[in-house]
Scaffold this motif. Structure first.
Motif, PDB file in Angstrom:
ATOM      1  N   LYS A 156       0.841  -1.191   0.000  1.00 11.50           N
ATOM      2  CA  LYS A 156       0.000   0.000   0.000  1.00 11.50           C
ATOM      3  C   LYS A 156       0.881   1.247   0.000  1.00 11.50           C
ATOM      4  N   GLU A 157       1.931   1.190   0.785  1.00  9.18           N
ATOM      5  CA  GLU A 157       2.853   2.326   0.860  1.00  9.18           C
ATOM      6  C   GLU A 157       3.532   2.546  -0.505  1.00  9.18           C
ATOM      7  N   TYR A 158       3.983   1.426  -1.112  1.00 11.13           N
ATOM      8  CA  TYR A 158       4.681   1.546  -2.408  1.00 11.13           C
ATOM      9  C   TYR A 158       3.751   2.132  -3.473  1.00 11.13           C
ATOM     10  N   ALA A 159       2.456   1.818  -3.334  1.00 10.55           N
ATOM     11  CA  ALA A 159       1.511   2.253  -4.368  1.00 10.55           C
ATOM     12  C   ALA A 159       1.322   3.761  -4.364  1.00 10.55           C
ATOM     13  N   THR A 160       1.868   4.446  -3.367  1.00  7.14           N
ATOM     14  CA  THR A 160       1.758   5.913  -3.378  1.00  7.14           C
ATOM     15  C   THR A 160       3.107   6.558  -3.649  1.00  7.14           C
ATOM     16  N   GLU A 161       4.084   5.769  -4.075  1.00 12.70           N
ATOM     17  CA  GLU A 161       5.384   6.375  -4.383  1.00 12.70           C
ATOM     18  C   GLU A 161       5.366   7.083  -5.733  1.00 12.70           C
ATOM     19  N   VAL A 162       6.520   7.600  -6.120  1.00  6.64           N
ATOM     20  CA  VAL A 162       6.544   8.453  -7.309  1.00  6.64           C
ATOM     21  C   VAL A 162       6.729   7.675  -8.613  1.00  6.64           C
ATOM     22  N   ASP A 163       7.577   6.658  -8.591  1.00  8.28           N
ATOM     23  CA  ASP A 163       7.905   5.972  -9.838  1.00  8.28           C
ATOM     24  C   ASP A 163       6.694   5.176 -10.356  1.00  8.28           C
ATOM     25  N   VAL A 164       6.216   5.560 -11.523  1.00 10.64           N
ATOM     26  CA  VAL A 164       4.966   5.001 -12.029  1.00 10.64           C
ATOM     27  C   VAL A 164       5.067   3.482 -12.238  1.00 10.64           C
ATOM     28  N   ASP A 165       6.146   3.039 -12.831  1.00  8.86           N
ATOM     29  CA  ASP A 165       6.286   1.597 -13.088  1.00  8.86           C
ATOM     30  C   ASP A 165       6.260   0.796 -11.791  1.00  8.86           C
ATOM     31  N   PHE A 166       6.938   1.347 -10.785  1.00 10.34           N
ATOM     32  CA  PHE A 166       6.992   0.677  -9.491  1.00 10.34           C
ATOM     33  C   PHE A 166       5.611   0.632  -8.849  1.00 10.34           C
ATOM     34  N   VAL A 167       4.897   1.746  -8.931  1.00  6.86           N
ATOM     35  CA  VAL A 167       3.554   1.822  -8.364  1.00  6.86           C
ATOM     36  C   VAL A 167       2.647   0.782  -9.019  1.00  6.86           C
ATOM     37  N   ARG A 168       2.705   0.723 -10.335  1.00  5.09           N
ATOM     38  CA  ARG A 168       1.876  -0.251 -11.055  1.00  5.09           C
ATOM     39  C   ARG A 168       2.196  -1.669 -10.610  1.00  5.09           C
ATOM     40  N   LYS A 169       3.482  -1.927 -10.481  1.00  6.42           N
ATOM     41  CA  LYS A 169       3.865  -3.276 -10.099  1.00  6.42           C
ATOM     42  C   LYS A 169       3.380  -3.594  -8.687  1.00  6.42           C
ATOM     43  N   ALA A 170       3.402  -2.591  -7.815  1.00 11.49           N
ATOM     44  CA  ALA A 170       2.937  -2.796  -6.439  1.00 11.49           C
ATOM     45  C   ALA A 170       1.448  -3.122  -6.428  1.00 11.49           C
ATOM     46  N   VAL A 171       0.667  -2.401  -7.242  1.00 12.18           N
ATOM     47  CA  VAL A 171      -0.775  -2.664  -7.301  1.00 12.18           C
ATOM     48  C   VAL A 171      -1.008  -4.076  -7.822  1.00 12.18           C
ATOM     49  N   ARG A 172      -0.286  -4.424  -8.866  1.00  9.31           N
ATOM     50  CA  ARG A 172      -0.421  -5.760  -9.427  1.00  9.31           C
ATOM     51  C   ARG A 172      -0.047  -6.820  -8.386  1.00  9.31           C
ATOM     52  N   ALA A 173       0.955  -6.494  -7.572  1.00  6.93           N
ATOM     53  CA  ALA A 173       1.402  -7.444  -6.548  1.00  6.93           C
ATOM     54  C   ALA A 173       0.274  -7.744  -5.564  1.00  6.93           C
ATOM     55  N   ILE A 174      -0.493  -6.722  -5.227  1.00 10.10           N
ATOM     56  CA  ILE A 174      -1.615  -6.941  -4.303  1.00 10.10           C
ATOM     57  C   ILE A 174      -2.582  -7.944  -4.912  1.00 10.10           C
ATOM     58  N   GLY A 175      -2.878  -7.760  -6.192  1.00 12.84           N
ATOM     59  CA  GLY A 175      -3.785  -8.677  -6.870  1.00 12.84           C
ATOM     60  C   GLY A 175      -3.237 -10.089  -6.904  1.00 12.84           C
ATOM     61  N   ARG A 176      -1.923 -10.200  -7.157  1.00 18.56           N
ATOM     62  CA  ARG A 176      -1.336 -11.531  -7.237  1.00 18.56           C
ATOM     63  C   ARG A 176      -1.396 -12.237  -5.884  1.00 18.56           C
ATOM     64  N   CYS A 177      -1.237 -11.458  -4.801  1.00 19.85           N
ATOM     65  CA  CYS A 177      -1.357 -12.061  -3.473  1.00 19.85           C
ATOM     66  C   CYS A 177      -2.791 -12.527  -3.230  1.00 19.85           C
ATOM     67  N   ALA A 178      -3.746 -11.741  -3.699  1.00 15.65           N
ATOM     68  CA  ALA A 178      -5.150 -12.123  -3.512  1.00 15.65           C
ATOM     69  C   ALA A 178      -5.424 -13.455  -4.195  1.00 15.65           C
ATOM     70  N   ILE A 179      -4.843 -13.621  -5.387  1.00 14.34           N
ATOM     71  CA  ILE A 179      -5.083 -14.855  -6.130  1.00 14.34           C
ATOM     72  C   ILE A 179      -4.352 -16.025  -5.481  1.00 14.34           C
ATOM     73  N   LYS A 180      -3.194 -15.727  -4.910  1.00 11.82           N
ATOM     74  CA  LYS A 180      -2.381 -16.784  -4.322  1.00 11.82           C
ATOM     75  C   LYS A 180      -2.947 -17.239  -2.976  1.00 11.82           C
ATOM     76  N   LEU A 181      -3.393 -16.281  -2.159  1.00 14.16           N
ATOM     77  CA  LEU A 181      -3.795 -16.604  -0.785  1.00 14.16           C
ATOM     78  C   LEU A 181      -5.289 -16.379  -0.613  1.00 14.16           C
ATOM     79  N   GLU A 182      -6.036 -17.471  -0.653  1.00 16.96           N
ATOM     80  CA  GLU A 182      -7.487 -17.337  -0.627  1.00 16.96           C
ATOM     81  C   GLU A 182      -7.974 -16.600   0.618  1.00 16.96           C
ATOM     82  N   ARG A 183      -7.363 -16.942   1.745  1.00 15.58           N
ATOM     83  CA  ARG A 183      -7.851 -16.363   2.995  1.00 15.58           C
ATOM     84  C   ARG A 183      -7.570 -14.874   3.108  1.00 15.58           C
ATOM     85  N   ALA A 184      -6.607 -14.410   2.310  1.00  8.77           N
ATOM     86  CA  ALA A 184      -6.251 -12.998   2.402  1.00  8.77           C
ATOM     87  C   ALA A 184      -6.914 -12.173   1.315  1.00  8.77           C
ATOM     88  N   ALA A 185      -7.659 -12.851   0.429  1.00  6.58           N
ATOM     89  CA  ALA A 185      -8.202 -12.154  -0.744  1.00  6.58           C
ATOM     90  C   ALA A 185      -9.019 -10.933  -0.349  1.00  6.58           C
TER      91      ALA A 185
END
Lengths: 899, 451
Positions: free
Chosen positions: A359-388
Motif C-alpha cells: 500500500k505504501e509503495y503504491a503511493t510512491e513516485v515511480d509510475v512503473d513501481f507503483v503499477r507493479k505494487a498494485v499488481r502485486a496486491i492482486g497476485r497475493c489475492a489470487i495466491k492466498l485465498e484467505r487474504a483475498a
C-alpha cells in the motif's frame, strides 16, 4: 610540472611523429623512456603511432622493467598490424623468457601469448614449455593462462605439443594461485572443445577441495565453478563435499558466497536426509540475506538468484520476508526485484505486513513501481485465498485516491480476482463503475468491459454502460473491441431485451464489415452463426463455466527452473534464460540477436509469432487482399550513384574518375562519411564509403588537403576482410595542393584477400602519400553495396528456399527507431539497392513485405519486413544459408532507412 | 569466467581507460554501452540495471565517484564476480593514486595500465590485493593535490569538520612516499554503520537494520601482526528465531544476524575471546562486515503533522528530536518529504534563532527539503510549512504526501554498541608506537517515517 604523465598528451605543433622518432633513438635512457610514454599516451587516445614500430622495438632490450612493460604494451597493440616487423621482437622475447628475473620471464610469455601473429606464436611454444615447469610460481601461473591463449589462437598446437598434459599436472601444483589458473584455463579449453579434456574425478575433486582453502578469493570462484559440474556418486559423498564448501558461505566476497550456494544446492539434490537438508537451508539463509547489504549492483544479482532459489526451496527464506521490503533509496531495478520476491514469500502468516508495504509503495513516485505494487496486491489475492478480502479492501482504498494509473492497474487485477473467486466479491462492482470514464488504457478498459459482461445480470445499467463504449468501437484497439464484442453477446444472452438486441446488431455489423482484423471478424462470425442457429447452444458456449486461474508468480517452467538452478551465479541466472539463448561466442549459426534486456519481463515468456508460418502464408493470402500481383518492379534500375561523377560519365571512364582539384566539389548526394578527420590526418581529411554502380563495387573517396604542403603519391591498401574486398587498380589522385580536394571512385574486386573468422563489417584501410605517415582507418562494409543485380527470385523459389532452410538460419532484429512512411516507397528504396520485391500482405494493421537479395558467391537472402505505416518500429527477419552475415545486413538496413 | 574488455568512462561518456583482453567484442562497445545506459527508458529517467545484453555482448557496470567502471564479455560468467571485480579495481587504483577522479587517472595512465595488466590476464582475475601487486608494479604514482578532491568513501566523512582527524590520511596513496621520503606509521580502523529504519505512521518501528563494516587502512611498515578485540558479549546468529521476534532478542549483549571476514583474518581465538588477528595487507579493506536486526535506539525521532486549513491550504509540521547524548553532534542532515502533486506553493517558517538551516520547495518533483548543518544530541527542531494547492484535495492528504525521509552522518557514534575494545600492534621495538585511529560513524541508509 615534471613527472606528470599528462604532459605526454600535449602535442607539438609540427611533426610529432618525427620528433618522437628522434627521441626514441636518443642515447639517453630517460629520454627514451619518456618518449615511449608519449607514444603510449598517443596510442591510448586513438592516435596511430604504428609507424614508430621499429623505433619502439629497439627500446625493448633494456633492464628497466618499467620501460620494458611499456614496450610490451605497445607491441600487443600494433604487432597485428605490422606482422612482418613483429618478428624483430621475437629475439628479445625468447631471450627474456630465459631471464634470471622471474618477472621478466613471465612478462615475456604473457605478452607473446597476447600477440596473435603466426610468426610470434611459432616461437612461443618452446619458452611456454619451459615456463610451465618454471621454479617460480608467478611464472607458472602466467604460463597456465598462456596455454588458454594459445588454444584460442591454435588449438592443434596445444594438443600436439602436449600442453594439455602439462596443464593438468599443474592441478597438483603446490601453489594455489597456479592451481586456480590451471583450472580456469582447462575449464575454458573444455568449453570450446568437443572431446573430454577436463573431467573431474574423485581424485581431482579431493585435490581441488584442498586447494580451495588456500586460494585467493578469485581462485576459489574458479575452483567452485569448475567443481559444480561434478556429480557426487552417492548421498554420503555429496554430504562430504557440502561440508567442505559450507565455510565459504562466510566469505566477504559475494562471488565466492554465490558460487558456494550453487555448489551446495546442487549437491542437496542428492542428499536424502531431511535433517541435513533442513540444516543446510538454515545455514544458507543468513549469507544470502547478507548479500543484500552489498552495493546495489550486487544486490540486483543476488535478488535475481534468490528469485530462482525460493522457487525451488521456499523454506530457506520463508521467515526473512522483511529483508526484502524496499528501502526508500533502493535503485528502481532493486525495488522491482524485491517486489517479485515479496510476492513469492507472501503467506497467510505475513500477509498483513506485506499488504501494508504494498500500500505504501503504491503511493510512491515511480509510475512503473507503483503499477507493479498494485499488481502485486492482486497476485497475493489470487495466491492466498484467505487474504483475498483484505487485498481487495486495500485495492479499493487505492482506487479512492483517484490516481489515474493506480485505478486502471487496480481494475486489471480485480478482473483476475473475479476470475479466481467467481461470485464472491461482486458487491464492489458499483465502486469500480465510478471510475469508468477515467479509463484510457486498453488493458484496463478491456478488463472493465469483461467485468460488466460477466456480471451483466447484476448490474442494473449494464446496457447503458456498454453502450457508452460502443460509440467509439471502430477506434478502439483490438483488445478492447474483442472484449466489447464478447461482453455485448453475454449481455444479450442474459438480458434478451430490445436494447441489447439493437446493440448486438451494431457490434456484429461493425465487427464483420468495418474491420480488417481477422480475429475480430472470425469471432463475430462465430457468435453470429451461433446466435442465429441455436441461442441455447450459444448460452452454453458463451456463458460456460471458466476454468479457475491460479497465481502465476511461480510459473517458471520446472525444467527451465532446474536448468537455471544449475546456472546459479552465472549470467543465465540473472537473465533467467538458458545460456544458449544469449551466448553467441563461436556459435554464430545459433545466433539470436536480442536487443532487449533479458531481465525485464523474463517470466512472461512472450513468444513472438513464428516467422516460418507467416512466411509460408503470404502468397496464399494475397488472393484475398487486393494486391497488385502484376506489379513489376522497374526493370533493374541502376543504383543511384551516391557521388556525382560527371567527368567519369562523359569520358566513359568507369574505373577511376578524377575531378580536377580546382573544380568546386559540389556533391549533391549524401556527403561521404569522414574516415580520417583533418585533426588526425595532419591536415589531410579523407571521406569514403563503399558504393555500387552498374554491377560494380566502388570505393568512393574524397581527399581534402587542409595542410600547408602539397601532397602527392597517394596509395591505398585494404586489409584482409570478410568479403576479400581489394582495390582493382591503383588509386589515382593528382598532387593535392593546400586547400584543394579530389574525388575518386576506386573500382573494387571481391574475394582477393579473405579474412578467416566470423563475418564482420570491418574494413581496415591504409592510405599513404609521399609527405605524411601512413594513415590507417577502419570503415564499414555496407552490405547493400554488395547485393547483386541477379538477386530477383520467383515466388515459388522464394517459398521453397524459405521452407528448405532450417529455423536456426533465421535471424530477426527490431528497429524501434525506424518509421516506414509508405509501403511503395520502401519497396522502391530497397529495389534501388538490389533487394527485390516478392510479395506483401497485411497482418492486422501491420504491413509485411517479402524481398529477396543475393550477396556475392550466390548466397540468397530472404527478407521479411514487418511494420505499421507511419508508426515507429520495423521488424526485420532474414533467412539465409549463412546467417552469420545477418548482423551486417541489419547494419545496412539501419543505414538505408536513416538516410 | 572471463571478461573481454575493461573500461572506465567519464560521466560524459569519454574514454578514460580502455583495455581489450580478448579481441572478441566489436568496436564501438564503449559508445554502445554509454548510449544504452543514458537512455535506458525513453524518458531518460530510469536507471539501467547493472547488467544487460546488447547484440550478444554482456555489459556490466558499477558507478564509482561518478565514473563508470565497465566490463564486457560474451560468455556466461559469474556476474557477482565481475561486479565485485569492478569494485575492487576501483579500490586498488584508489589505493595507488590516493584519490580517484578523471584527473588522477589521466595523470597516472601508465601506472593504471600496468596495474590492469597484473590484475587481469586474458580476462581472468589474477589478484586485486594491493599488497601482492606491490611486487609487480614499477611505476610511481603521481599524487593529485587533495585540495580538489571530493569525498568518495565513507571514511572521507572524517575529513569534514572533525579536527582531531588527520584529514589527508584517507586520501594518501599507500605506496607513494610522502615528501621527505618517510611515511608516518599509522593505522586507521573505522567502524561504519549504515542504518535503515522504517517508522509506521504512529511512530512504531516497522523494520530496522544495521549494515556495519570494520574498515582498515594500514600505513604500517613491515606488516606487523594486529589483534583487534571486540565486545566480549558479542553473539552471532539469532538461533532459530525469526526476524519478527524483537522482544526476545533485546536482552543483553550485541547480537549479529550474520557476519563475514576478510581473507587475511584469523579467527583462532574469536570463539573464546572475540579477538581477530591479522597481518593487514596494504590498502583499504573491510576486516569484517556484519548485519544486525536486533532492536536499537534510532538516533532521530520524527514527528509529522498535516493540518488542513481551508479548501486549498494545509500546514505541515515536522519535528525531529535527536535521541543521542549531548556530546555527540550529527552533521549534514537532510529531511525530505514529497508533497501532493497539486501543491503550487510552500512557504516555510523555521524556529526562532535557527542557524545553519535551509529550506526548499522543489517545484519540479514537488518535494519539500529541509537541511540542517548540525544537530547536537538531545536537540529538537521544528519546521512549519504552509502549502497552497492548485486544486481541492480528494479527501486525505496524508495518502498523497510523504513519507518523510532523512539522511545524516553522526561521527563518533554507533548504534549497534559493537566496539573495538583494543587494537594491539605486535611491537618491533620498545620505541615503536605507531598512531592508531579508531573511529566510529553512523550514517542513514534508508531512514523513513511514514505519515
Amino acid at each position: 610540472m615534471s613527472g606528470h604523465d599528462s604532459k605526454y598528451f600535449s602535442t607539438t605543433k609540427k611533426g610529432e611523429i618525427p620528433e618522437l622518432k628522434e627521441e626514441l633513438n636518443s642515447q639517453y635512457k630517460d629520454k627514451r623512456k619518456d618518449a615511449v610514454k608519449k607514444v603510449i599516451a598517443a596510442m591510448t587516445v586513438g592516435k596511430d603511432v604504428s609507424s614508430l614500430f621499429t623505433d619502439v622495438v629497439n627500446c625493448m632490450q633494456t633492464e628497466n622493467l618499467e620501460l620494458k612493460k611499456l614496450v610490451y604494451l605497445y607491441l600487443i597493440n600494433y604487432a597485428k598490424s605490422q606482422p612482418d616487423l613483429a618478428i624483430l621482437a621475437v629475439n628479445t622475447f625468447v631471450k627474456d623468457s630465459q631471464d634470471p628475473n622471474p618477472l621478466i620471464r613471465a612478462l615475456a610469455v604473457r605478452t607473446m601469448g597476447c600477440i596473435r601473429v603466426d610468426k610470434i606464436t611459432e616461437y612461443l611454444c618452446d619458452p611456454l614449455q619451459k615456463c610451465l615447469k618454471d621454479d617460480d610460481p608467478y611464472v607458472r601461473k602466467t604460463a597456465a593462462i598462456c596455454v588458454a591463449k594459445l588454444f584460442d589462437i591454435n588449438a592443434e598446437l596445444v594438443e600436439d605439443r602436449g600442453f594439455l598434459e602439462a596443464l593438468k599436472d599443474l592441478i597438483s601444483d603446490n601453489n594455489p594461485m597456479v592451481v586456480a589458473n590451471a583450472v580456469a584455463a582447462l575449464a575454458e579449453i573444455q568449453e570450446n572443445s568437443t572431446s573430454p579434456i577436463f573431467e573431474i574425478n574423485s581424485t581431482t575433486l579431493t585435490k581441488l577441495l584442498t586447494a580451495l582453502n588456500e586460494c585467493t578469493e578469485w581462485g576459489q570462484v574458479f575452483i567452485l565453478d569448475a567443481l559444480s559440474r561434478y556429480k557426487a556418486a552417492d548421498p554420503r559423498e555429496a554430504e562430504n563435499i557440502v561440508e567442505r564448501v559450507t565455510p565459504r558461505l562466510q566469505h566477504a566476497n559475494c562471488a565466492v558466497v554465490l558460487s558456494a550456494v550453487k555448489m551446495i544446492l546442487q549437491q542437496m539434490e542428492l542428499i536424502t536426509s531431511t535433517d541435513v537438508i533442513r540444516n543446510l537451508c538454515k545455514k544458507m539463509a543468513p549469507p544470502l540475506v547478507t548479500l543484500l547489504s552489498a552495493e546495489p549492483e550486487i544486490q540486483y544479482v543476488a535478488l535475481r538468484n534468490i528469485n530462482l532459489i525460493v522457487q525451488k526451496r521456499p523454506t530457506i527464506l520463508a521467515h526473512e520476508i522483511k529483508v526484502f521490503f524496499c528501502k526508500y533509496n533502493d535503485p528502481i531495478y532493486v525495488k522491482m526485484e524485491k517486489l517479485e520476491i515479496m510476492i513469492k514469500l507472501a503467506s497467510d502468516r505475513n500477509i498483513d505486513q506485506v499488504l501494508l508495504e504494498f500500500k505504501e509503495y503504491a503511493t510512491e513516485v515511480d509510475v512503473d513501481f507503483v503499477r507493479k505494487a498494485v499488481r502485486a496486491i492482486g497476485r497475493c489475492a489470487i495466491k492466498l485465498e484467505r487474504a483475498a478480502e483484505r487485498c481487495i479492501s486495500v485495492l479499493l482504498e487505492l482506487i479512492k485516491i483517484k490516481v489515474n494509473y493506480v485505478v486502471q492497474e487496480a481494475i486489471i487485477v480485480i478482473k483476475d480476482i473475479f476470475r479466481r473467486y467467481p461470485n464472491t466479491y461482486e458487491s464492489i462492482i458499483a465502486t469500480l463503475c465510478e471510475s469508468l470514464d477515467t479509463l484510457d488504457e486498453p488493458e484496463a478498459k478491456a478488463s472493465m468491459i469483461w467485468i460488466i459482461g460477466e456480471y451483466a445480470e447484476r448490474i442494473d445499467n449494464a446496457d447503458e454502460l456498454l453502450e457508452s463504449f460502443l460509440e467509439s468501437f471502430p477506434e478502439e484497439p483490438a483488445q478492447v473491441q474483442l472484449q466489447l464484442l464478447t461482453a455485448t453477446v453475454k449481455l444479450f444472452l442474459k438480458k434478451p431485451t430490445e436494447g441489447p438486441q439493437q446493440m448486438i446488431q451494431v457490434v456484429l455489423n461493425n465487427a464483420t464489415m468495418e474491420t480488417d482484423n481477422p480475429d475480430l471478424r472470425d469471432r463475430a462470425y462465430i457468435y453470429w452463426r451461433l446466435l442465429s442457429t441455436d441461442p441455447e447452444a450459444a448460452k452454453d458456449v458463451v456463458l460456460a463455466e471458466k476454468p479457475v486461474i491460479t497465481d502465476d508468480s511461480n510459473q517458471l517452467d520446472p525444467s527451465l527452473l532446474d536448468e537455471l538452478l544449475t546456472n546459479i551465479s552465472t549470467l543465465s541466472s540473472v537473465y533467467h534464460k538458458p545460456p544458449e539463448a544469449f551466448v553467441t561466442r563461436l556459435k554464430t549459426t545459433a545466433q539470436k540477436t536480442e536487443d532487449e534486456d533479458f531481465a525485464e519481463g523474463s517470466e512472461a515468456g512472450y513468444s513472438s509469432s513464428n516467422p516460418v508460418d507467416s512466411a509460408a502464408s503470404p502468397p496464399a493470402t494475397t488472393g484475398n487482399i487486393p494486391q497488385p500481383a502484376g506489379r513489376q518492379p522497374a526493370p533493374t534500375p541502376a543504383a543511384p550513384a551516391p557521388v556525382p561523377d560527371l567527368l567519369g560519365d562523359l569520358m566513359g571512364l568507369d574505373n577511376a574518375a578524377i575531378v580536377p582539384v580546382d573544380e568546386p566539389a559540389t556533391p549533391s548526394g549524401p556527403p561521404l562519411p569522414v574516415v580520417v578527420p583533418a585533426s588526425t590526418g595532419q591536415g589531410l581529411q579523407i571521406s569514403a564509403q563503399l558504393s555500387r554502380r552498374d554491377g560494380q563495387v566502388f570505393y568512393s573517396m574524397l581527399f581534402e588537403n587542409n595542410s600547408q604542403a602539397v601532397l602527392d603519391g597517394f596509395m591505398i591498401q585494404f586489409n584482409k576482410n570478410t568479403f576479400g574486398l581489394a582495390a582493382a587498380g591503383p588509386l589515382q589522385i593528382p598532387p593535392l595542393h593546400p586547400g584543394t580536394s579530389a574525388r575518386t571512385m576506386l573500382p573494387m574486386v571481391l574475394f582477393q584477400n579473405l579474412s578467416p573468422g566470423p563475418p564482420s563489417s570491418l574494413l581496415q584501410v591504409a592510405v599513404k602519400n609521399n609527405q605524411q605517415p601512413v594513415w590507417y582507418f577502419t570503415d564499414k562494409i555496407i552490405l547493400h553495396a554488395l547485393f547483386g543485380e541477379d538477386g530477383r527470385m520467383e515466388r515459388g523459389t522464394f517459398l521453397e528456399t524459405w521452407r528448405s532452410l532450417p529455423d536456426s538460419n533465421e535471424v530477426q532484429r527490431e528497429f524501434p527507431g525506424i518509421t516506414i512512411t509508405s509501403v511503395e516507397s520502401t519497396i522502391d528504396l530497397l529495389t534501388a539497392f538490389n533487394m527485390f520485391f516478392i510479395a506483401k500482405r497485411k497482418n492486422g494493421n501491420q504491413d509485411v513485405i517479402y524481398l529477396s537479395a543475393k550477396v556475392p558467391r550466390d548466397v540468397p537472402f530472404l527478407i521479411e519486413l514487418t511494420a505499421m505505416v507511419g508508426q515507429p518500429g520495423l521488424k526485420c527477419a532474414v533467412k539465409t544459408p549463412t546467417p552469420e552475415i545477418a548482423p551486417l545486413f541489419f547494419e545496412a538496413i539501419e543505414l538505408l532507412f536513416k538516410a | 569466467m572471463m571478461i573481454s574488455q575493461f573500461f572506465v568512462l567519464s560521466q560524459r561518456g569519454d574514454n578514460i581507460v580502455f583495455r581489450d583482453y580478448r579481441a572478441e567484442v566489436p568496436k564501438g562497445s564503449t559508445e554502445t554501452f554509454f548510449r544504452k545506459v543514458k537512455f535506458w527508458k525513453e524518458d531518460g529517467n530510469a536507471e539501467a540495471p547493472p547488467i544487460f545484453n546488447v547484440d550478444g555482448v554482456n555489459y556490466f557496470h558499477v558507478k564509482v565517484v561518478g565514473l563508470y567502471f565497465v566490463a564486457t564479455t560474451r560468455v556466461n560468467v559469474s556476474p557477482s564476480l565481475v561486479l565485485e571485480l569492478l569494485q575492487r579495481i576501483a579500490r586498488v587504483i584508489k589505493d595507488y593514486l590516493g584519490v580517484l577522479n578523471e584527473d588522477s587517472f589521466r595523470k597516472n595512465f601508465v601506472l593504471v595500465y600496468e596495474l590492469l595488466d597484473e590484475v587481469i590476464d586474458f580476462g581472468y582475475v589474477q589478484t586485486t590485493s594491493t599488497e601482492v601487486l606491490k611486487s609487480y608494479i614499477f611505476n610511481e604514482p603521481i599524487v593529485v593535490a587533495p585540495a580538489r578532491l571530493q569525498p568518495i568513501d565513507p571514511a572521507a566523512i572524517f575529513t569534514q569538520g572533525a579536527k582531531r582527524m588527520p584529514g589527508t590520511a584517507v586520501t594518501k596513496s599507500v605506496v607513494a612516499n610522502e615528501p621527505g621520503g618517510r611515511r608516518r606509521e599509522e593505522i586507521f580502523v573505522d567502524i561504519i554503520e549504515k542504518i535503515s529504519v522504517t517508522f509506521s505512521s504512529s511512530g512504531y518501528i516497522l523494520t530496522s537494520e544495521i549494515d556495519g563494516t570494520i574498515q582498515m587502512k594500514s600505513y604500517l611498515s613491515g606488516n606487523p601482526e594486529i589483534r583487534l578485540a571486540l565486545n566480549e558479549d558479542l553473539n552471532i546468529g539469532r538461533g532459530g528465531r525469526s526476524v519478527y521476534d524483537y522482544r526476545s532478542s533485546s536482552g543483553s549483549g550485541v547480537i549479529l544476524d550474520d557476519c563475514n571476514f576478510h581473507e587475511s583474518v584469523r579467527l583462532d581465538s574469536f570463539d573464546s575471546d572475540r579477538t581477530l588477528s591479522l597481518v593487514p595487507p596494504d590498502g583499504e579493506f573491510p576486516v569484517m562486515n556484519y548485519r544486525m536486526t536486533q532492536e536499537f535506539k534510532p538516533p532521530f525521532h520524527v514527528n509529522t503533522l498535516i493540518e488542513e486549513a481551508g479548501r486549498l491550504k494545509a500546514e505541515v509540521i515536522i519535528k525531529i528530536r535527536a535521541e543521542f547524548p549531548s556530546d555527540i553532534v550529527a552533521n549534514t542532515i537532510t529531511v525530505q518529504m514529497p508533497l501532493p502533486n497539486y501543491t503550487s506553493r510552500a512557504s516555510f517558517e523555521l524556529e526562532l534563532g535557527a542557524a545553519g538551516q535551509r529550506t526548499d520547495f522543489k517545484e519540479s518533483n514537488k518535494i519539500l527539503e529541509w537541511s540542517l548543518k548540525k544537530i547536537v544530541g538531545g536537540g529538537e527542531h521544528t519546521l512549519r510549512a504552509k502549502l497552497t494547492f492548485s486544486q481541492e484535495f480528494h479527501g486525505n492528504i496524508t495518502k498523497e504526501a510523504g513519507p518523510v525521509s532523512m539522511t545524516f552522518t553522526i561521527p563518533m557514534y554507533n548504534v549497534s554498541k559493537l566496539q573495538v575494545k583494543y587494537l594491539q600492534i605486535a611491537k618491533k621495538s620498545s620505541s615503536y608506537n605507531p598512531y592508531r585511529w579508531v573511529r566510529y560513524v553512523t550514517q542513514a541508509n534508508s531512514y523513513v517515517a511514514r505519515i
